[in-house]
Design an enzyme around this catalytic site. Structure first.
Site, PDB file in Angstrom:
ATOM      1  N   TYR A   1      50.253  68.323  52.841  1.00 32.38           N
ATOM      2  CA  TYR A   1      50.608  69.608  52.230  1.00 32.38           C
ATOM      3  C   TYR A   1      51.503  70.427  53.155  1.00 32.38           C
ATOM      4  O   TYR A   1      51.433  70.302  54.384  1.00 32.38           O
ATOM      5  CB  TYR A   1      49.345  70.402  51.896  1.00 32.38           C
TER       6      TYR A   1
ATOM      7  N   ASN B   1      37.475  59.514  54.556  1.00 37.17           N
ATOM      8  CA  ASN B   1      37.344  58.371  53.654  1.00 37.17           C
ATOM      9  C   ASN B   1      37.288  57.049  54.405  1.00 37.17           C
ATOM     10  O   ASN B   1      36.485  56.166  54.071  1.00 37.17           O
ATOM     11  CB  ASN B   1      38.500  58.343  52.653  1.00 37.17           C
TER      12      ASN B   1
ATOM     13  N   CYS C   1      39.560  60.293  43.460  1.00 38.95           N
ATOM     14  CA  CYS C   1      40.687  59.960  44.342  1.00 38.95           C
ATOM     15  C   CYS C   1      40.510  58.538  44.865  1.00 38.95           C
ATOM     16  O   CYS C   1      41.343  57.678  44.643  1.00 38.95           O
ATOM     17  CB  CYS C   1      40.774  60.954  45.489  1.00 38.95           C
TER      18      CYS C   1
ATOM     19  N   HIS D   1      49.896  61.931  51.091  1.00 40.62           N
ATOM     20  CA  HIS D   1      50.680  63.155  51.220  1.00 40.62           C
ATOM     21  C   HIS D   1      50.125  64.126  52.262  1.00 40.62           C
ATOM     22  O   HIS D   1      48.952  64.066  52.627  1.00 40.62           O
ATOM     23  CB  HIS D   1      50.770  63.876  49.862  1.00 40.62           C
TER      24      HIS D   1
ATOM     25  N   ARG E   1      44.086  56.631  44.642  1.00 45.35           N
ATOM     26  CA  ARG E   1      45.275  57.090  43.925  1.00 45.35           C
ATOM     27  C   ARG E   1      45.983  58.209  44.676  1.00 45.35           C
ATOM     28  O   ARG E   1      47.197  58.388  44.563  1.00 45.35           O
ATOM     29  CB  ARG E   1      44.913  57.567  42.516  1.00 45.35           C
TER      30      ARG E   1
END
Length: 276
Positions: free
Chosen positions: A220, A188, A157, A218, A177
């Protein structure tokens, strides 16, 4: 208020209010009960954190930053792809019976490549260039190796770091990404902020900016109520980040080489479902 709080709240509000829902698409991720895990997203979010001013950690929800550091050291120091060498259970869902996540993350950083100056893996090449060739515009890592994707249990990622020196200041860009805003964003940001501090110190440089570029940011569907609850909390001041100044070798850092002085945060004990 912690600047990281301000950024996180703005990002999440923008995604929820103005993002694109993929509910009409056939998505890969699933919840534990087999239900498709749909998201609302924004494309191309860019966040800038001036590490010389404050450490980018949220206070509206606790960030387990020691665990984040552990994972970063597992990838960048140990260059490992086996969860048996990692504290915690973050990667359990992607590991095989031996603990391996395939040719992913730390494995890629540890592969040696030939250069005019000799053989280096990606981490050691960065350190070499920061010390001996700081004007280079080629100081970067990339673990999204197409030839090995079929042997990775999870595609990277956060896949690329670009380091750039201006005078005696080290700046860096983290390219990602895909970003699960609730489960992974602050994790992160913290771990790569610590990495920049480490690289700067062992290279005799001052820490500058961390620029975080997210292609697909995004949230969820089942995370929306949790996000809404978290971003209503009143932000607190950023803590003071302390690094052991005596360390000059990148491989001598441990999780105990760092402190977060005065870290106050809002408690959040609700379970966060993770889509696989």
């Amino acid at each position: 208020m912690s600047y990281a709080d301000e950024v996180f709240i703005q990002n999440c509000r923008d995604i929820i209010d103005n993002g694109f829902w993929d509910t009409d698409l056939n998505v890969r991720p699933r919840w534990d009960d087999g239900t498709p895990a749909h998201t609302v997203k924004k494309f191309g979010i860019v966040n800038r954190y001036d590490l010389s001013k404050e450490f980018p950690i949220c206070t509206i929800r606790r960030t387990y930053w020691k665990t984040a550091v552990d994972e970063m050291l597992w990838i960048w120091q140990k260059k490992s792809n086996n969860i048996n060498e990692l504290r915690g259970n973050i990667w359990d869902s992607w590991a095989d019976e031996t603990g391996s996540i395939g040719k992913a993350y730390g494995y890629q950083l540890g592969v040696k490549h030939k250069y005019a100056e000799g053989e280096f893996d990606q981490v050691d090449r960065v350190i070499y260039d920061l010390k001996h060739n700081p004007s280079s515009r080629r100081i970067m890592t990339n673990i999204y190796t197409f030839a090995d994707l079929h042997e990775m249990n999870l595609y990277p990622c956060a896949y690329s770091m670009t380091f750039n020196v201006s005078g005696n200041v080290l700046n860096a860009i983290l390219n990602q990404r895909s970003q699960d805003m609730l489960a992974a964003n602050q994790f992160n940001v913290c771990q790569y902020a610590v990495l920049v501090h480490m690289m700067a110190q062992v290279s005799g440089l001052q820490v500058g900016e961390l620029v975080h570029v997210i292609a697909d940011a995004h949230i969820y569907d089942r995370h929306i109520p949790l996000i809404e609850e978290i971003i209503k909390n009143e932000p607190k001041p950023a803590p003071k980040f302390i690094i052991d100044k005596s360390i000059t070798d990148f491989y001598d850092f441990t999780r105990d080489s760092f402190q977060m002085e005065g870290y106050e945060y809002h408690h959040f004990d609700k379970k966060i479902p993770v889509a696989i």
